[in-house]
Design an enzyme around this catalytic site. Structure first.
Site, PDB file in Angstrom:
ATOM      1  CE1 TYR A 198      -3.011  -3.009   0.213  1.00  0.00           C
ATOM      2  CE2 TYR A 198      -3.667  -2.440   2.511  1.00  0.00           C
ATOM      3  CZ  TYR A 198      -3.665  -3.142   1.324  1.00  0.00           C
ATOM      4  OH  TYR A 198      -4.611  -4.288   1.222  1.00  0.00           O
TER       5      TYR A 198
ATOM      6  CE  LYS B 224       1.027 -17.743  -1.857  1.00  0.00           C
ATOM      7  NZ  LYS B 224       0.286 -19.110  -1.856  1.00  0.00           N
TER       8      LYS B 224
ATOM      9  CG  ASP C  48      -2.071 -20.330   0.494  1.00  0.00           C
ATOM     10  OD1 ASP C  48      -1.170 -20.036   1.477  1.00  0.00           O
ATOM     11  OD2 ASP C  48      -1.903 -20.925  -0.308  1.00  0.00           O
TER      12      ASP C  48
ATOM     13  CG  ASP D  59      -6.633  -4.321   4.299  1.00  0.00           C
ATOM     14  OD1 ASP D  59      -7.598  -4.140   5.170  1.00  0.00           O
ATOM     15  OD2 ASP D  59      -6.772  -3.693   3.159  1.00  0.00           O
TER      16      ASP D  59
ATOM     17  CG  ASP E  80     -12.260  -6.586   6.577  1.00  0.00           C
ATOM     18  OD1 ASP E  80     -11.752  -5.802   7.715  1.00  0.00           O
ATOM     19  OD2 ASP E  80     -12.512  -5.859   5.616  1.00  0.00           O
TER      20      ASP E  80
END
Ligand code: NAD
Length: 363
Positions: free
Chosen positions: A149, A198, A230, A254, A258
């Protein structure tokens, strides 16, 4: 504990922001009064509310005023992207740009989001009962000022084809400081860190893993495990009880935070804190400004009230006062009071103001 004067910046924000922050201030005032502290609020404008007055979502003066406070309590910022005039402005002048800038200016690199399944709200959890039996209590620690970001980005036309670039960068210092925060917090909890990356694909994740392992060496009492992002997305719905502190980079955090919030049932219950290397923190509910219910007096103020409790705990070391707020929230829920988002049969529905008042009364 000595009597303290708490210098708190307040960003009420947009949408439901002013409604929910007002209730959190009511609760803070009550806790301060009970334990003999004084609170000094500094009103700060950010997001749409700042655009309306100054034409930009965050001014230099507001940044300076925020820095002069011990901590900042925030509602939420932003409006309906389809109808609000704020979204006709260029991206750097929109409400969310203020949020990104204040995080950077205050060096808020660590975002903490607790995901707790309250016994009283088990019904709102979309997972099967056998999975949630006994509840769960995890803390997601997300890196907030680096990664994708904040990396360089551009969109260019290459050989007649539009191509977009975003870059994901982390240096070892950025990883080390968040990892230390994560281990510090785990050491005070159930002493387990799950570092999510990852590393089977990304270089940034391989460096992440290496540095987190180095930091883990300084915390022999805390167990470290690594998990691919994942797999973590799956494990959060398959076996959420396994997690204590989840430590991860900006974009993974992020998304996972959620997801974790959804398995607790309601966004209106989820607190958050963003911290820097000092005691300073920005405390806000995890949800947005909920323009769909703004002004109706029905928003759930509990996430903001619990964020205020986190502020007392992390920025002021007032654990007893934070406990008092958390206990009052649990008590009001136990007594059957619910805002509309967490309402279920046989419970008593109350509005934003009544919920805040009930919690304050129970302190
Ligand atoms: P949202 O979180 O505002 O709303 C999603 C849904 O959850 C809505 O149905 C809303 O009514 C409900 N909800 C949220 N908070 C609630 C509460 N306290 N009580 C009861 N119900 C609640 O997300 P969105 O609709 O995607 O975004 C709306 C605006 O908020 C956008 O402008 C977005 O950019 C902004 N936003 C701001 C922040 C922030 O300030 N940190 C975070 C997320 C989104």
């Amino acid at each position: 504990m000595d009597r303290m004067n708490l210098k708190i910046g307040v960003i009420k924000g947009d949408g439901i922001g002013p409604e929910i922050v007002t209730e959190a201030m009511k609760v803070l005032d009550k806790a301060a009064e009970k334990y003999g502290h004084t609170v000094e609020y500094t009103k700060l404008l950010m997001g749409g509310a700042s655009i309306d007055v100054h034409g930009i979502p965050l001014t230099d003066e507001t940044v300076a005023a925020a820095k002069a406070c011990d901590a900042v309590l925030m509602g939420s910022i932003g409006g309906d992207a389809k109808t609000s005039p704020w979204y006709k402005l260029e991206p750097s002048k929109r409400p969310e740009a203020g949020l990104l800038r204040i995080r950077k200016e205050l060096n808020l690199f660590a975002n903490l989001r607790p995901a707790v399944l309250y016994d009283e709200l088990k019904g709102a959890c979309p997972l099967k009962e056998e999975i949630t039996e006994g509840g769960f209590d995890m803390m997601i620690m997300r890196e907030l000022t680096g990664g994708l970001y904040f990396g360089e980005r551009k969109t260019v036309e290459e050989n007649g084809v539009m191509t977009a670039y975003d870059s994901l960068t982390y240096n070892e210092n950025e990883i080390r400081r968040i990892a230390k925060r994560g281990f510090d917090i785990a050491a005070k909890r159930r002493k387990k860190v799950t570092s999510v990356d990852k590393a089977n694909v990304l270089d940034s994740s391989r460096l992440w893993r290496k540095v987190v392992e180095e930091v883990a060496g300084e915390y022999p009492g805390v167990t470290l495990e690594h998990m691919l992002v994942d797999n973590c997305a799956m494990q959060l719905v398959k076996d959420p009880k396994q997690f204590d502190v989840i430590l991860t980079e900006n974009m993974f955090g992020d998304i996972l935070s959620d997801e974790a919030s959804m398995v607790t049932g309601s966004i209106g219950m989820l607190a958050s804190a963003s911290l820097n290397e000092t005691k300073f923190g920005l405390y806000e509910p995890s949800g947005g400004s909920a323009p769909d219910i703004a002004g109706k007096g029905i928003a759930n103020p509990i996430a903001t009230i619990l964020s205020a409790a986190m502020m007392l705990r992390f920025s002021f070391d007032l654990d007893r006062e934070a406990d008092a707020i958390e206990t009052a929230v649990a008590k009001v829920l136990k007594e059957g009071y619910r805002t509309i988002d967490i309402m279920s049969e046989g419970k008593r529905q109350v509005g934003t103001e009544e919920m805040g008042g009930l919690i304050a009364k129970n302190i």
